[in-house]
Design a protein around this motif. Sequence first.
Motif, mmCIF file in Angstrom:
data_model
loop_
_atom_site.group_PDB
_atom_site.id
_atom_site.type_symbol
_atom_site.label_atom_id
_atom_site.label_comp_id
_atom_site.label_asym_id
_atom_site.label_seq_id
_atom_site.Cartn_x
_atom_site.Cartn_y
_atom_site.Cartn_z
ATOM 1 N N ASP A 80 1.009 -1.439 0.537
ATOM 2 C CA ASP A 80 0.210 -0.171 -0.141
ATOM 3 C C ASP A 80 0.738 1.247 0.245
ATOM 4 O O ASP A 80 0.888 2.403 -0.719
ATOM 5 C CB ASP A 80 -1.080 -0.096 1.186
ATOM 6 N N MET A 81 2.150 1.615 0.789
ATOM 7 C CA MET A 81 2.644 2.121 0.755
ATOM 8 C C MET A 81 3.310 2.693 -0.570
ATOM 9 O O MET A 81 3.902 3.865 -1.381
ATOM 10 C CB MET A 81 4.210 2.213 1.879
ATOM 11 N N GLU A 82 3.795 1.187 -1.388
ATOM 12 C CA GLU A 82 4.703 1.469 -2.165
ATOM 13 C C GLU A 82 3.649 1.933 -3.304
ATOM 14 O O GLU A 82 3.822 3.282 -4.141
ATOM 15 C CB GLU A 82 5.021 0.151 -2.935
ATOM 16 N N ASP A 83 2.378 2.102 -3.617
ATOM 17 C CA ASP A 83 0.744 2.189 -4.161
ATOM 18 C C ASP A 83 1.587 4.465 -4.235
ATOM 19 O O ASP A 83 0.938 4.671 -5.684
ATOM 20 C CB ASP A 83 0.145 1.468 -4.216
ATOM 21 N N LEU A 84 1.377 4.292 -2.618
ATOM 22 C CA LEU A 84 1.014 5.898 -2.695
ATOM 23 C C LEU A 84 2.077 6.151 -2.999
ATOM 24 O O LEU A 84 2.414 8.261 -3.642
ATOM 25 C CB LEU A 84 0.553 5.990 -0.970
ATOM 26 N N MET A 85 3.119 5.942 -2.547
ATOM 27 C CA MET A 85 4.615 6.585 -3.570
ATOM 28 C C MET A 85 4.852 6.559 -4.682
ATOM 29 O O MET A 85 4.994 8.064 -5.364
ATOM 30 C CB MET A 85 5.693 5.665 -2.764
ATOM 31 N N ARG A 86 4.069 5.805 -5.524
ATOM 32 C CA ARG A 86 4.538 5.793 -6.711
ATOM 33 C C ARG A 86 3.339 7.183 -7.426
ATOM 34 O O ARG A 86 3.205 7.379 -8.151
ATOM 35 C CB ARG A 86 4.039 4.250 -7.196
ATOM 36 N N LYS A 87 1.728 6.970 -6.658
ATOM 37 C CA LYS A 87 1.322 7.846 -7.452
ATOM 38 C C LYS A 87 1.369 9.416 -6.716
ATOM 39 O O LYS A 87 0.695 10.089 -7.594
ATOM 40 C CB LYS A 87 -0.319 7.617 -6.295
ATOM 41 N N LYS A 88 2.031 8.701 -5.639
ATOM 42 C CA LYS A 88 2.614 11.227 -5.401
ATOM 43 C C LYS A 88 3.303 11.058 -5.955
ATOM 44 O O LYS A 88 4.017 12.582 -5.437
ATOM 45 C CB LYS A 88 2.352 11.277 -3.897
ATOM 46 N N GLU A 89 4.405 10.165 -6.535
ATOM 47 C CA GLU A 89 5.928 10.690 -6.777
ATOM 48 C C GLU A 89 6.755 11.213 -5.901
ATOM 49 O O GLU A 89 7.228 11.266 -5.723
ATOM 50 C CB GLU A 89 5.736 11.463 -8.219
ATOM 51 N N ILE A 90 7.056 10.404 -4.911
ATOM 52 C CA ILE A 90 8.023 9.927 -3.882
ATOM 53 C C ILE A 90 8.557 8.875 -4.283
ATOM 54 O O ILE A 90 8.455 7.887 -4.007
ATOM 55 C CB ILE A 90 6.608 9.792 -2.058
ATOM 56 N N PRO A 91 10.042 9.550 -3.519
ATOM 57 C CA PRO A 91 10.743 8.257 -3.629
ATOM 58 C C PRO A 91 11.449 7.330 -3.016
ATOM 59 O O PRO A 91 11.051 8.161 -1.645
ATOM 60 C CB PRO A 91 12.568 8.890 -4.510
ATOM 61 N N LEU A 92 11.804 6.636 -2.465
ATOM 62 C CA LEU A 92 12.580 6.242 -1.675
ATOM 63 C C LEU A 92 13.162 6.925 -0.725
ATOM 64 O O LEU A 92 14.543 7.547 -1.258
ATOM 65 C CB LEU A 92 13.054 4.678 -1.905
ATOM 66 N N TYR A 93 12.507 6.474 0.516
ATOM 67 C CA TYR A 93 14.020 7.846 1.372
ATOM 68 C C TYR A 93 14.111 7.167 2.515
ATOM 69 O O TYR A 93 13.696 5.977 3.031
ATOM 70 C CB TYR A 93 13.014 8.774 1.569
ATOM 71 N N THR A 94 15.433 7.666 3.626
ATOM 72 C CA THR A 94 16.055 7.412 4.694
ATOM 73 C C THR A 94 15.026 7.965 5.899
ATOM 74 O O THR A 94 14.085 8.256 5.807
ATOM 75 C CB THR A 94 16.531 7.231 5.154
ATOM 76 N N LEU A 95 14.627 6.934 7.120
ATOM 77 C CA LEU A 95 14.156 7.257 8.110
ATOM 78 C C LEU A 95 15.654 8.935 9.198
ATOM 79 O O LEU A 95 13.934 9.303 9.830
ATOM 80 C CB LEU A 95 13.579 5.697 9.136
ATOM 81 N N GLU A 96 16.232 8.588 8.798
ATOM 82 C CA GLU A 96 16.495 9.465 9.217
ATOM 83 C C GLU A 96 16.729 11.312 9.105
ATOM 84 O O GLU A 96 15.880 11.567 9.779
ATOM 85 C CB GLU A 96 18.331 9.205 9.508
ATOM 86 N N SER A 97 16.577 11.677 7.769
ATOM 87 C CA SER A 97 16.824 12.782 7.606
ATOM 88 C C SER A 97 15.309 12.643 5.960
ATOM 89 O O SER A 97 15.252 13.513 5.827
ATOM 90 C CB SER A 97 17.955 12.862 6.682
#
Length: 620
Positions: A80-97
């Motif tokens: 579900d998060m992958e679908d959201l990231m692709r739809k909203k054009e959010i690239p994979l990111y790290t949790l710290e920064s």
Amino acid sequence: MQYKKKIMENLYKVSSPERYIGNEWNTINKKWQADKMKIALAFPDVYEIGMSHLGLKILYHLINKEENMLAERVYAPWQDMEDLMRKKEIPLYTLESYHEIKDFDILAFTLQYEMSYSNILNMLDLSGMNIYSEKRSEKDPLVIAGGATVFNPEPIADFIDLFFIGEAESFIITLFNKYQQLKNQDLPKKEILFELSKVDGVYVPSLYSESYADKGEIAALHVQAGVKAKSKKQLVQNLDQAFYPTDFIVPYRDTVHERVVLEISRGCTRSCRFCAAGMTYRPSRERSIDRLMEIAEKALKSTGYDEISLTSLSAMDYTKIEELLKRMTAKFSQHKISISLSSLRVDEFSVELANEVQKVRKTGLTFAPEAGTQRLRDVINKNINEEDLYKAARSAFENGWSRIKLYFMIGLPTETMDDLAGIVELAKKVRDIGKEVRKKSKKRMRNIQISVSVSTFVPKTFTPFQWVKMDDIETIIKKHDYLRDNLRGHGLSFSWNDPELSRLEGVIARGDRRLSKVIASAWEKGSRFEGWNECFEARIWGEAFRENQIDPAEYLRERKTSEIFSWDKIDIGVSKEFLLKEYKKSQAGDLTADCRFEECTSCAICANFGVDLELVGGQK
């Protein structure tokens, strides 16, 4: 950082949003500065699995100790998060920064099981990078991988720039510093990789190739001029002196292991012939009791956990396990801190110790006879007998346990239906012992419950069984049906794993470079989280194999003893001659002793690495 607002505005739309927010207790947040090398530590599974992995915890704190480096974490997003990231054009990111992965110098994957390989491709794609290493740009991070499955790196060789072989604490900082020096010289990535290939423990797949013969065999292995023929694994020679973190990150949500994980030893020399870890993590090394007590006390204060898990390949083989447990229970039980053992031997001594440490919190017991008859246990070199199991079970029931799990494998070499009947007989006998003890007990006991769990044997690289054939689907299903029909009745339960998934694991485990295109095809068709039963689709993989004109059965066949293996490019220190000798001994049912307690078995690990077994904190 530019995506943080968008991420926070949309997280309510996904399950378990706490997987993706970071900022947990004991998180390390370093300032982003130009002079710092930036490493994204990636685990190709969901947060709760990756957060429980000890190796990643060690790397995270080890790297962040270095002033010129920073390490941040990234896990595979659930569907579900992958679908959201692709739809909203959010690239994979790290949790710290919340920096996107392409901002990092290095993307380092920790691998634990073959069924996570499609997630690697998905994480690369979500990062905006090409999945194939040869097609990535000079600006993309260097993609490296290490961990349990890289002793055969070939199935994912086309996707990874560099593999590090062995125990990362011993050389990972040296490797990163070397990379930074080369990068500062403005060398192209190909030249950097060539130079890094000279470092011990480094395998650069682009510098090697294979040619193939008929029926799936490898005709020859090729290596570029000036490159070493084999990459030798690296290891920590003194575990007592090795880095070990105590300020573990405490997650917001439940994870697989909600406890302080304390590695008491590394390596095993029992020579179980099916066990890859027992071969690849040799030699045996132990931490001293004083050092373990120090780590445990600091970690408990830092995390607030109320349980310590003593972990190793064979925790009960720790030389002074009884003394260690007595000191720990004396120190921590008064504070209601429980102690658990990751593995038990099948004997009364193990039960007695388990009873001591589980006074605070009693859980179920698990024993692993592995096979149903003594004949087959001798074939696999599992040095236990049924009488030991029955005595251990009786002791467990008499000490108040009512639930015991028995773990077996089916499909082991030379297995017959008599061996399956032995599983049924053994399980029912343990149940009957429990009922007998319960009937005589003056204390109130819960109903006896015996859980029988079977997994399908998968031939693994660098084991004496790397030459054997794996059972076909029909045979596996027939064995499941037999056990399910005969393990019925009050007090018995039976569980098994998906035979199609086991076969796929078998293909990839002994696979070669040709499988990269199959894995890529499966990923393109939607393959994700293959280790999760609800996500695995055998149909997808069948199509991927057919499209690439590869017959998976070629990888599951019996191998000739003279055959060239794709993983012959890797040197684990244990000689192929030793493994072949063990394979022949298995066919005769001959046993091999544990060299910790008897004579050397000539596996060659100590001679090849110039090391000795180190028992109780460096003592030889």
